[in-house]
Design a protein around this motif. Structure first.
Motif, PDB file in Angstrom:
ATOM      1  N   PRO A  56      51.988  -2.282  38.253  1.00  0.00           N
ATOM      2  CA  PRO A  56      52.915  -2.220  37.102  1.00  0.00           C
ATOM      3  C   PRO A  56      53.713  -0.919  37.057  1.00  0.00           C
ATOM      4  O   PRO A  56      54.865  -0.922  36.606  1.00  0.00           O
ATOM      5  N   GLU A  57      53.175   0.174  37.558  1.00  0.00           N
ATOM      6  CA  GLU A  57      53.947   1.425  37.512  1.00  0.00           C
ATOM      7  C   GLU A  57      55.150   1.392  38.464  1.00  0.00           C
ATOM      8  O   GLU A  57      56.045   2.225  38.367  1.00  0.00           O
ATOM      9  N   ASP A  58      55.178   0.436  39.370  1.00  0.00           N
ATOM     10  CA  ASP A  58      56.290   0.309  40.323  1.00  0.00           C
ATOM     11  C   ASP A  58      57.404  -0.611  39.813  1.00  0.00           C
ATOM     12  O   ASP A  58      58.425  -0.785  40.480  1.00  0.00           O
ATOM     13  N   GLN A  59      57.188  -1.206  38.638  1.00  0.00           N
ATOM     14  CA  GLN A  59      58.138  -2.201  38.127  1.00  0.00           C
ATOM     15  C   GLN A  59      59.554  -1.636  38.026  1.00  0.00           C
ATOM     16  O   GLN A  59      60.527  -2.274  38.460  1.00  0.00           O
ATOM     17  N   ALA A  60      59.684  -0.431  37.474  1.00  0.00           N
ATOM     18  CA  ALA A  60      61.022   0.129  37.250  1.00  0.00           C
ATOM     19  C   ALA A  60      61.732   0.398  38.575  1.00  0.00           C
ATOM     20  O   ALA A  60      62.923   0.097  38.726  1.00  0.00           O
ATOM     21  N   VAL A  61      61.026   0.937  39.541  1.00  0.00           N
ATOM     22  CA  VAL A  61      61.706   1.282  40.793  1.00  0.00           C
ATOM     23  C   VAL A  61      62.081   0.015  41.570  1.00  0.00           C
ATOM     24  O   VAL A  61      63.113  -0.011  42.251  1.00  0.00           O
ATOM     25  N   ILE A  62      61.284  -1.027  41.447  1.00  0.00           N
ATOM     26  CA  ILE A  62      61.646  -2.285  42.117  1.00  0.00           C
ATOM     27  C   ILE A  62      62.939  -2.838  41.508  1.00  0.00           C
ATOM     28  O   ILE A  62      63.838  -3.300  42.229  1.00  0.00           O
ATOM     29  N   GLY A  63      63.071  -2.740  40.189  1.00  0.00           N
ATOM     30  CA  GLY A  63      64.336  -3.134  39.563  1.00  0.00           C
ATOM     31  C   GLY A  63      65.478  -2.231  39.987  1.00  0.00           C
ATOM     32  O   GLY A  63      66.577  -2.705  40.283  1.00  0.00           O
ATOM     33  N   LYS A  64      65.214  -0.934  40.043  1.00  0.00           N
ATOM     34  CA  LYS A  64      66.276   0.023  40.391  1.00  0.00           C
ATOM     35  C   LYS A  64      66.807  -0.214  41.798  1.00  0.00           C
ATOM     36  O   LYS A  64      68.013  -0.065  42.040  1.00  0.00           O
ATOM     37  N   LEU A  65      65.935  -0.585  42.726  1.00  0.00           N
ATOM     38  CA  LEU A  65      66.406  -0.877  44.086  1.00  0.00           C
ATOM     39  C   LEU A  65      67.527  -1.914  44.044  1.00  0.00           C
ATOM     40  O   LEU A  65      68.532  -1.803  44.763  1.00  0.00           O
ATOM     41  N   HIS A  66      67.365  -2.925  43.185  1.00  0.00           N
ATOM     42  CA  HIS A  66      68.377  -3.984  43.107  1.00  0.00           C
ATOM     43  C   HIS A  66      69.669  -3.483  42.465  1.00  0.00           C
ATOM     44  O   HIS A  66      70.771  -3.852  42.909  1.00  0.00           O
ATOM     45  N   LEU A  67      69.547  -2.650  41.438  1.00  0.00           N
ATOM     46  CA  LEU A  67      70.760  -2.136  40.787  1.00  0.00           C
ATOM     47  C   LEU A  67      71.505  -1.185  41.720  1.00  0.00           C
ATOM     48  O   LEU A  67      72.746  -1.193  41.756  1.00  0.00           O
ATOM     49  N   VAL A  68      70.784  -0.383  42.491  1.00  0.00           N
ATOM     50  CA  VAL A  68      71.450   0.496  43.467  1.00  0.00           C
ATOM     51  C   VAL A  68      72.098  -0.363  44.559  1.00  0.00           C
ATOM     52  O   VAL A  68      73.221  -0.071  45.004  1.00  0.00           O
ATOM     53  N   ALA A  69      71.434  -1.433  44.970  1.00  0.00           N
ATOM     54  CA  ALA A  69      72.029  -2.337  45.973  1.00  0.00           C
ATOM     55  C   ALA A  69      73.346  -2.907  45.442  1.00  0.00           C
ATOM     56  O   ALA A  69      74.352  -2.950  46.172  1.00  0.00           O
ATOM     57  N   ALA A  70      73.372  -3.316  44.191  1.00  0.00           N
ATOM     58  CA  ALA A  70      74.614  -3.866  43.610  1.00  0.00           C
ATOM     59  C   ALA A  70      75.708  -2.792  43.564  1.00  0.00           C
ATOM     60  O   ALA A  70      76.882  -3.075  43.858  1.00  0.00           O
ATOM     61  N   HIS A  71      75.317  -1.570  43.242  1.00  0.00           N
ATOM     62  CA  HIS A  71      76.276  -0.451  43.223  1.00  0.00           C
ATOM     63  C   HIS A  71      76.860  -0.227  44.627  1.00  0.00           C
ATOM     64  O   HIS A  71      78.088  -0.087  44.800  1.00  0.00           O
ATOM     65  N   LEU A  72      76.008  -0.220  45.638  1.00  0.00           N
ATOM     66  CA  LEU A  72      76.486  -0.002  47.011  1.00  0.00           C
ATOM     67  C   LEU A  72      77.342  -1.181  47.472  1.00  0.00           C
ATOM     68  O   LEU A  72      78.338  -0.989  48.179  1.00  0.00           O
ATOM     69  N   ALA A  73      76.983  -2.391  47.058  1.00  0.00           N
ATOM     70  CA  ALA A  73      77.782  -3.574  47.429  1.00  0.00           C
ATOM     71  C   ALA A  73      79.185  -3.471  46.822  1.00  0.00           C
ATOM     72  O   ALA A  73      80.178  -3.801  47.483  1.00  0.00           O
TER      73      ALA A  73
END
Ligand code: 5GP
Ligand code: ZN
Length: 114
Positions: A56-73
């Motif tokens: 559960p402590e990794d939940q935020a970073v797993i979400g952030k990976l996707h938001l950073v991916a969208a930013h880079l896209a």
């Protein structure tokens, strides 16, 4: 950091790579063997192997990976679409044991994936 981990060594700049994004939680770099015109790997700085090892402590970073991916896209103008993929475990093709999100774009993709 895991001293035996390739991607931890890339994060620590002990192994050279084309790092294109860094913040305190996440780093992203060009895949050495690109499978599309854009092929970026996004990793949490914290070492864990796959979603199967996430807590559960990794939940935020797993979400952030996707938001950073969208930013880079958006930065790369991947207007026609792009694909984000975690390979979890050898059966899914995972070859590096540090969670990484593939961001692929710049060509037409098929479904289902191979
Ligand atoms: P996986 O197969 O684990 O889902 O993805 C691992 C990815 O890491 C592959 O796409 C592979 O090309 C990439 N890779 C492996 N070694 C290196 C390296 O030393 N540098 C970089 N930039 N990418 C790597
Ligand atoms: Zn690692």
């Amino acid at each position: 950091m895991n001293a035996d981990c390739l991607f931890c060594k890339i994060a620590a700049k002990q192994i050279p790579s084309k790092i294109i994004y860094e913040d305190p939680d996440v780093f992203a770099f060009e895949d050495i063997s690109p499978q599309a015109p854009t092929h970026i790997l996004l990793c949490p700085r914290k070492h864990f192997v796959s979603l199967d090892d996430a807590t559960p402590e990794d939940q935020a970073v797993i979400g952030k990976l996707h938001l950073v991916a969208a930013h880079l896209a958006r930065e790369r103008n991947l207007l026609a679409g792009y694909r984000t993929v975690f390979n979890n475990g050898a059966g899914a093709g995972q070859s590096v044991s540090h969670l990484h999100l593939h961001l692929l774009g710049g060509r037409q993709f098929r479904w289902p994936p191979g």
